[in-house]
Design a protein around this motif. Structure first.
Motif, PDB file in Angstrom:
ATOM      1  N   UNK A 108      32.744  21.134  54.239  1.00  0.00           N
ATOM      2  CA  UNK A 108      32.076  19.847  54.022  1.00  0.00           C
ATOM      3  C   UNK A 108      30.670  19.856  54.612  1.00  0.00           C
ATOM      4  N   UNK A 109      30.525  20.464  55.792  1.00  0.00           N
ATOM      5  CA  UNK A 109      29.192  20.554  56.389  1.00  0.00           C
ATOM      6  C   UNK A 109      28.262  21.389  55.517  1.00  0.00           C
ATOM      7  N   UNK A 110      28.756  22.519  55.045  1.00  0.00           N
ATOM      8  CA  UNK A 110      27.951  23.391  54.192  1.00  0.00           C
ATOM      9  C   UNK A 110      27.619  22.719  52.865  1.00  0.00           C
ATOM     10  N   UNK A 120      25.963  12.131  59.232  1.00  0.00           N
ATOM     11  CA  UNK A 120      25.000  12.866  58.422  1.00  0.00           C
ATOM     12  C   UNK A 120      24.263  13.891  59.269  1.00  0.00           C
ATOM     13  N   UNK A 121      24.152  15.102  58.737  1.00  0.00           N
ATOM     14  CA  UNK A 121      23.419  16.154  59.432  1.00  0.00           C
ATOM     15  C   UNK A 121      21.951  16.111  59.037  1.00  0.00           C
ATOM     16  N   UNK A 122      21.089  16.380  60.002  1.00  0.00           N
ATOM     17  CA  UNK A 122      19.662  16.467  59.691  1.00  0.00           C
ATOM     18  C   UNK A 122      19.416  17.677  58.793  1.00  0.00           C
ATOM     19  N   UNK A 123      18.511  17.524  57.815  1.00  0.00           N
ATOM     20  CA  UNK A 123      18.289  18.620  56.861  1.00  0.00           C
ATOM     21  C   UNK A 123      17.559  19.829  57.433  1.00  0.00           C
ATOM     22  N   UNK A 124      17.315  19.840  58.752  1.00  0.00           N
ATOM     23  CA  UNK A 124      16.908  21.091  59.376  1.00  0.00           C
ATOM     24  C   UNK A 124      18.012  22.127  59.164  1.00  0.00           C
ATOM     25  N   UNK A 127      21.506  22.301  54.239  1.00  0.00           N
ATOM     26  CA  UNK A 127      22.655  22.065  53.363  1.00  0.00           C
ATOM     27  C   UNK A 127      22.242  21.837  51.914  1.00  0.00           C
ATOM     28  N   UNK A 128      20.960  21.494  51.681  1.00  0.00           N
ATOM     29  CA  UNK A 128      20.521  21.328  50.299  1.00  0.00           C
ATOM     30  C   UNK A 128      20.628  22.632  49.521  1.00  0.00           C
ATOM     31  N   UNK A 202      21.055  30.068  47.231  1.00  0.00           N
ATOM     32  CA  UNK A 202      22.158  29.552  48.018  1.00  0.00           C
ATOM     33  C   UNK A 202      21.962  29.738  49.498  1.00  0.00           C
ATOM     34  N   UNK A 203      22.783  30.617  50.086  1.00  0.00           N
ATOM     35  CA  UNK A 203      22.716  30.806  51.524  1.00  0.00           C
ATOM     36  C   UNK A 203      21.335  31.278  51.972  1.00  0.00           C
ATOM     37  N   UNK A 204      20.606  31.942  51.092  1.00  0.00           N
ATOM     38  CA  UNK A 204      19.277  32.428  51.446  1.00  0.00           C
ATOM     39  C   UNK A 204      18.244  31.343  51.642  1.00  0.00           C
ATOM     40  N   UNK A 205      18.372  30.223  50.973  1.00  0.00           N
ATOM     41  CA  UNK A 205      17.446  29.083  51.038  1.00  0.00           C
ATOM     42  C   UNK A 205      15.981  29.517  51.109  1.00  0.00           C
TER      43      UNK A 205
END
Length: 432
Positions: A108-110, A120-124, A127-128, A202-205
């Motif tokens: 869910x966090x990911x 809510x997690x900060x977008x630092x 997760x986007x 994805x994970x690379x962002x």
């Protein structure tokens, strides 16, 4: 692709590596209530090994480990325009880490950017991009993090200015800039291309460094991968869509792969935050993954250019004076490595002639290299890289502006003159 990374409140500025494609691991786990469960100790060991690879590929250690501190114990300060964020402890400690998190909590966090308690997690925390990571890969990272040594250290609270310390305000940001959903393959593209797209997006962002952010801290999606200045870190992540900067359309795939895997190639070398990405992450990725990323990067289409930052301009007359002064400074300090004709001796000493990164509208990176020097990353394939010495103590602001002006305007380069004020502004910029 930081890289102890420096974050804006709403966008991580680290170019890290990426995850494996979904098909690589889709058949290795059994499912129980929708959650992957290893059937045997051997399966569990394989799952942990896979998760370690993914965590390394995503460069998780760079943000969740303080230099000299315990792995994944968090506490790394991230300066932002809105205050300072501190990364959390993600070891399996029951009190301060993720020891009581389930696989569902972690996914869910990911996937949605919500913590175990639903906050809510900060977008630092990017997760986007992580939303695109598959459930199987998320479960593997979770399994690996559960296997590391727990660290009983509390996560330091953020020090954010009002009203940015109110997480509820993130609802508006998420409405504007976040769309959750796993990566969907393009059936018209090859398996390798889709693999690379999954790795990059994805994970690379990767887009979170190479895409400008607006005043609200959101990505300028119309100019995705078109480059941008990394907030507060004062490094420019060049455009991947324009051959005037770092567009890779006219690169050979092998040169892109070499740059990603080793930090150097016949077309150039990486420094600054990208050097940390290669050192911490990309060098450990498989050749197949690196080639897939290279294949995808070569095909990123031309898009809208990044919004231009305000540039200080010099008069034509003063620019001519800087050019003449810079020629002598270059001959005295630079020609030994980069040659009188600017062709260098690649890959040890990269060429400056016809080098897109030298000619970009933003002169931030060449100014910083002259001031602070630096090394490409030390990798298995290039364990003893040649470095660039710093000249901040040896050259004045005008002398740095002069030599940068010279390399931007010589040997067919089409850059513009650099103002001494630009050098002054960057002289005190943070080195990390």
């Amino acid at each position: 692709m930081k890289r102890k990374s420096l974050f804006a409140l709403s966008a991580v500025v680290v170019v890290a590596a990426a995850a494996l494609v979904p098909v690589l691991w889709s058949g290795g786990d059994n499912l129980h209530n929708g959650t992957a469960v290893a059937a045997t100790p051997a399966d569990q060991a394989a799952l942990i090994k896979k998760g370690e690879y993914l965590a390394r590929a995503g460069d998780c250690i760079a943000c969740h480990t303080v230099r000299g501190g315990k792995q994944f114990a968090g506490g790394l300060p991230m300066a932002t325009p809105f205050g300072t964020l501190f990364t959390p402890n993600i070891t399996p400690d029951d009190q301060y880490g993720i020891g009581k998190w389930t696989q569902d909590d972690f996914y869910r966090a990911m996937h949605t950017g919500r913590s175990k308690d639903g906050s809510l997690l900060y977008p630092a925390f990017p997760f986007t991009s992580y939303s695109k990571v598959t459930r199987a890969d998320s479960d593997a990272i979770y399994a690996y993090l559960r296997s590391v040594t727990p660290v009983n250290v509390a996560s330091r609270p953020h020090e954010l200015k009002f009203p940015f310390n109110n997480r509820n305000l993130l609802i508006g940001w998420r409405t504007l800039f976040f769309r959750e959903g796993e990566f969907k393959a393009d059936p018209t593209k090859s398996v390798e291309w889709n693999r690379g797209a999954y790795l990059i997006e994805g994970l690379g962002h990767c887009g979170m460094c190479h895409t400008s952010i607006n005043a609200m801290g959101g990505p300028v999606n119309s100019a995705a991968f078109a480059g941008g200045l990394i907030p507060l870190q004062n490094w420019y992540a060049p455009s991947l869509t324009s051959n005037k900067e770092a567009g890779l359309g006219d690169w050979e795939t092998k040169d892109i792969a070499n740059l990603l895997k080793t930090g150097v190639s016949n077309r150039g070398a990486v420094f600054g935050p990208m050097a940390e990405v290669v050192h911490n992450s990309l060098q450990y990725m498989s050749d197949e993954d690196i080639n897939a990323m290279s294949t995808y990067l070569k095909t990123i289409p031309q898009k809208s250019e990044a919004p231009e930052a305000l540039q200080l301009e010099t008069s034509e007359k003063f620019g001519g004076e800087l050019l003449k002064q810079g020629q002598k400074i270059y001959g005295d300090n630079c020609a030994k490595c980069h040659a009188d004709n600017g062709l260098g001796m690649p890959p040890a000493f990269p060429p400056l002639a016809n080098n897109q990164s030298i000619q970009m509208p933003s002169a931030v990176n060449p100014i910083r290299m002259v001031l602070n020097g630096g090394y490409p990353p030390s990798t298995d394939a290039n364990p003893h890289p040649y470095g660039m010495p710093p000249f901040a103590q040896a050259l004045s602001n005008q002398e740095v502006a002069a030599v940068v002006t010279y390399i931007r305007m010589s040997w067919g380069n089409h850059g513009t003159a650099v103002s001494p004020q630009q050098v002054s502004d960057l002289r005190s910029a943070p080195l990390d």
